[in-house]
Motif scaffolding. Structure first.
Motif, PDB file in Angstrom:
ATOM      1  N   CYS A  39       0.873  -1.166   0.000  1.00  0.00           N
ATOM      2  CA  CYS A  39       0.000   0.000   0.000  1.00  0.00           C
ATOM      3  C   CYS A  39       0.917   1.224   0.000  1.00  0.00           C
ATOM      4  O   CYS A  39       2.111   1.103   0.188  1.00  0.00           O
ATOM      5  CB  CYS A  39      -0.810   0.040   1.283  1.00  0.00           C
ATOM      6  N   CYS A  55      -6.049   4.970   4.856  1.00  0.00           N
ATOM      7  CA  CYS A  55      -6.186   5.391   3.463  1.00  0.00           C
ATOM      8  C   CYS A  55      -7.653   5.428   3.039  1.00  0.00           C
ATOM      9  O   CYS A  55      -8.389   4.454   3.193  1.00  0.00           O
ATOM     10  CB  CYS A  55      -5.422   4.449   2.542  1.00  0.00           C
ATOM     11  N   CYS A  68     -10.472  -2.552  -0.788  1.00  0.00           N
ATOM     12  CA  CYS A  68     -10.008  -1.386  -1.531  1.00  0.00           C
ATOM     13  C   CYS A  68     -10.410  -1.599  -2.979  1.00  0.00           C
ATOM     14  O   CYS A  68     -10.232  -2.684  -3.516  1.00  0.00           O
ATOM     15  CB  CYS A  68      -8.495  -1.265  -1.409  1.00  0.00           C
ATOM     16  N   CYS A  77      -3.807   4.340  -5.637  1.00  0.00           N
ATOM     17  CA  CYS A  77      -2.431   4.630  -5.236  1.00  0.00           C
ATOM     18  C   CYS A  77      -1.439   4.150  -6.284  1.00  0.00           C
ATOM     19  O   CYS A  77      -0.326   4.654  -6.363  1.00  0.00           O
ATOM     20  CB  CYS A  77      -2.121   4.004  -3.884  1.00  0.00           C
TER      21      CYS A  77
HETATM   22  S1  SF4 Z   1      -5.647   2.925  -2.388  1.00  0.00           S
HETATM   23 FE1  SF4 Z   1      -5.979   0.916  -1.478  1.00  0.00          FE
HETATM   24  S2  SF4 Z   1      -4.109  -0.281  -1.888  1.00  0.00           S
HETATM   25 FE2  SF4 Z   1      -3.676   1.905  -2.183  1.00  0.00          FE
HETATM   26  S3  SF4 Z   1      -2.865   2.623  -0.223  1.00  0.00           S
HETATM   27 FE3  SF4 Z   1      -5.041   3.034  -0.246  1.00  0.00          FE
HETATM   28  S4  SF4 Z   1      -5.956   1.223   0.745  1.00  0.00           S
HETATM   29 FE4  SF4 Z   1      -3.873   0.662   0.134  1.00  0.00          FE
END
Ligand code: SF4
Lengths: 337, 154
Positions: free
Chosen positions: A175, A182, A199, A238
């Motif tokens: 991540c 997040c 996610c 991300c």
């Molecule tokens: S978007 Fe999803 S995979 Fe990326 S840092 Fe955030 S929680 Fe983790």
């Protein structure tokens, strides 16, 4: 070093065959979750119902392997009982530990099941020994999983200042090092790991194949575009390529996997108690490959006659299953803090 | 799991695919749906996954043999589709070796997907259900036999 002083190898399982693969290939513990949003890998068709869980627990215990139950999302308003029931069910099944992130749930579990071993999830985002000692003092937490944001020296500093066992990540997709906090996925589609346990939920993901390239969209937002021979990654914001000031690149993070084979001796030297493998969403084949590789690497450390060195076939096996086909040491060896 | 043999990554020569396209495609669909229906009958496939398949159309395409199977799931049975119209709800495309590697649990579909050896198009959630359903099936112990293939290995 004898085998009993090695850290535990903690492996993921999203299904019964994956659990058996972990146990058979040398995991000391397997972590799993229920088929619902009480865990952070709430994907369609993944995880355990009661029947498969009972069988999985029996299989692991028969072979001396521990079961850790991840109940690592945050109870949503009006549905707190769903999470409490999950804790009660897990405790009733006789799991070796429950992995929790939410403070309210830790409080509930510690009062309701005082003899149940509790671990603090990486989603709990405790990066300092003060935070970990708080969880120890208030809820009797026995182990904490550290977010992948600390350098090795910082991990050592935590270990020196807490009676709580420390578990760190050894392998898996990364991540953007903001564990448990997040919300990028919610920005795109209104759902994220802490709210629904996933996610970039699949129902918002579209892989669009066009001549010569593939486009990935999350709820209509273009995340990345891959040429036909380019490795792909998970469809998370991300890891997307975005245009920033006229330049298109991985503005947040490149698709990578963490791989600590190179620094395994250091990790053990500083007193890490367990090494965790990411990937409950992956197949039994992945669990087999990663578990047996890390088992071989750990066992090699018990060989007094030979100096530890990373074997090329371990690296090959792990890089094959890596997201983005590249691996890093993550935060463990970065120069800044 | 099946340590007795490994399936190498290989690609069949182009003429196989060109030939394959000319053959009738229904035997593939019949074979596949027969196998799937047997799995349903043996209760190997979980009810909740099957419920999500109802009325959906699927396409499995083996790129280097030119073979493909179109089918649907309706009323408790997988059925071949003779004349599929429009894009399927879910399509898997890969070379034969990749399908064999996934089927024998030798490779993880995500790995093949990252490496672009397996393409999944259409309804992503449906794809995930299929993948997770296949992962969760308890395979009988496969017989261990040496498999040698007359193709160049990686
Ligand atoms: S978007 Fe999803 S995979 Fe990326 S840092 Fe955030 S929680 Fe983790």
């Amino acid at each position: 070093m004898d085998r009993s002083s090695l850290p535990d190898l903690v492996c993921p399982a999203g299904s019964l065959p994956a659990l058996k693969a972990a146990v058979d290939n040398g995991a000391d513990a397997v972590y799993l979750g229920f088929k619902n949003d009480t865990n952070a890998r709430n994907f369609a068709g993944l995880n355990f119902d009661e029947k498969s869980m009972v069988e999985g627990i029996r299989y692991a215990h028969d072979k001396g392997c521990e079961i850790l139950m991840a109940i690592n999302t945050f109870p949503q308003a009006g549905r707190v009982d769903d999470w409490r029931n999950a804790v009660d069910t897990a405790a009733g099944f006789g799991v070796d530990a429950i992995i929790l992130a939410d403070v309210g749930l830790l409080d509930y579990a510690s009062k309701r099941h005082p003899n149940q071993r509790l671990h603090l999830s990486v989603q709990g985002s405790a990066t300092s020994y003060e935070a970990i000692n708080f969880a120890h003092r208030e809820f009797g937490v026995r182990r904490a999983v550290l977010p992948r944001v600390l350098t090795l020296a910082q991990v050592e500093h935590v270990i020196k200042n807490t009676p709580v066992e420390i578990e760190v990540f050894g392998f898996g997709s990364l991540c953007v090092m903001n564990e448990g906090r997040c919300w990028l996925s919610s920005y795109a589609c209104g759902e994220s790991p802490n709210t629904v346990g996933a996610c970039s939920p699949a129902k918002y993901v579209k892989w669009d194949k066009q001549p010569g390239q593939m486009e990935t969209r999350l709820n209509g937002i273009l995340i990345d575009r891959f040429a036909d021979n380019e490795p792909a990654g998970y469809p998370t914001l991300c890891k997307g390529r975005f245009e920033v000031q006229g330049e298109t690149y991985y503005a947040l993070e490149e698709p990578t996997s963490l791989n600590v084979l190179e620094i395994l001796p250091e990790i053990i030297k500083i007193g890490v108690k367990a090494i965790k493998v990411e990937g409950r969403q992956r197949s039994p084949a992945y669990v087999t490959q990663v578990t047996r590789t890390l088992r071989a690497a750990l066992d090699a450390l018990t060989n007094e006659r030979e100096r530890y060195h990373v074997k090329p076939n371990w690296q090959a096996e792990l890089s094959k299953v890596s997201e983005g086909n590249q691996a890093t040491l993550g935060a463990y060896n970065r120069p800044w803090r | 799991m099946n340590q007795g043999f490994t399936i190498p990554k290989f690609q069949l020569p182009g003429f196989v695919a060109r030939l394959g396209h000319k053959l009738p495609q229904w035997p593939h669909a019949v074979a596949l749906t027969t196998a799937l229906n047997a799995a349903v009958k043996m209760k190997l496939l979980p009810e909740d996954s099957l419920a999500a398949f109802d009325g959906k159309t699927f396409l499995v395409q083996v790129l280097d043999t030119g073979g493909q199977a179109a089918f649907t799931y309706r009323g408790g049975f997988f059925r071949p589709l003779w004349n599929p119209v429009g894009a399927p709800d879910l399509a898997f495309r890969a070379n034969l070796s990749a399908f064999l590697q996934v089927a024998s649990r030798q490779e993880d579909p995500d790995t093949l997907f990252f490496n672009r050896e397996l393409s999944i198009e259409g309804d992503t959630e449906l794809g995930l259900i299929v993948k997770n359903m296949l992962d969760a099936i308890e395979l009988p112990q496969l017989p261990k036999f040496p498999l040698s293939l007359p193709f160049g290995q990686r």
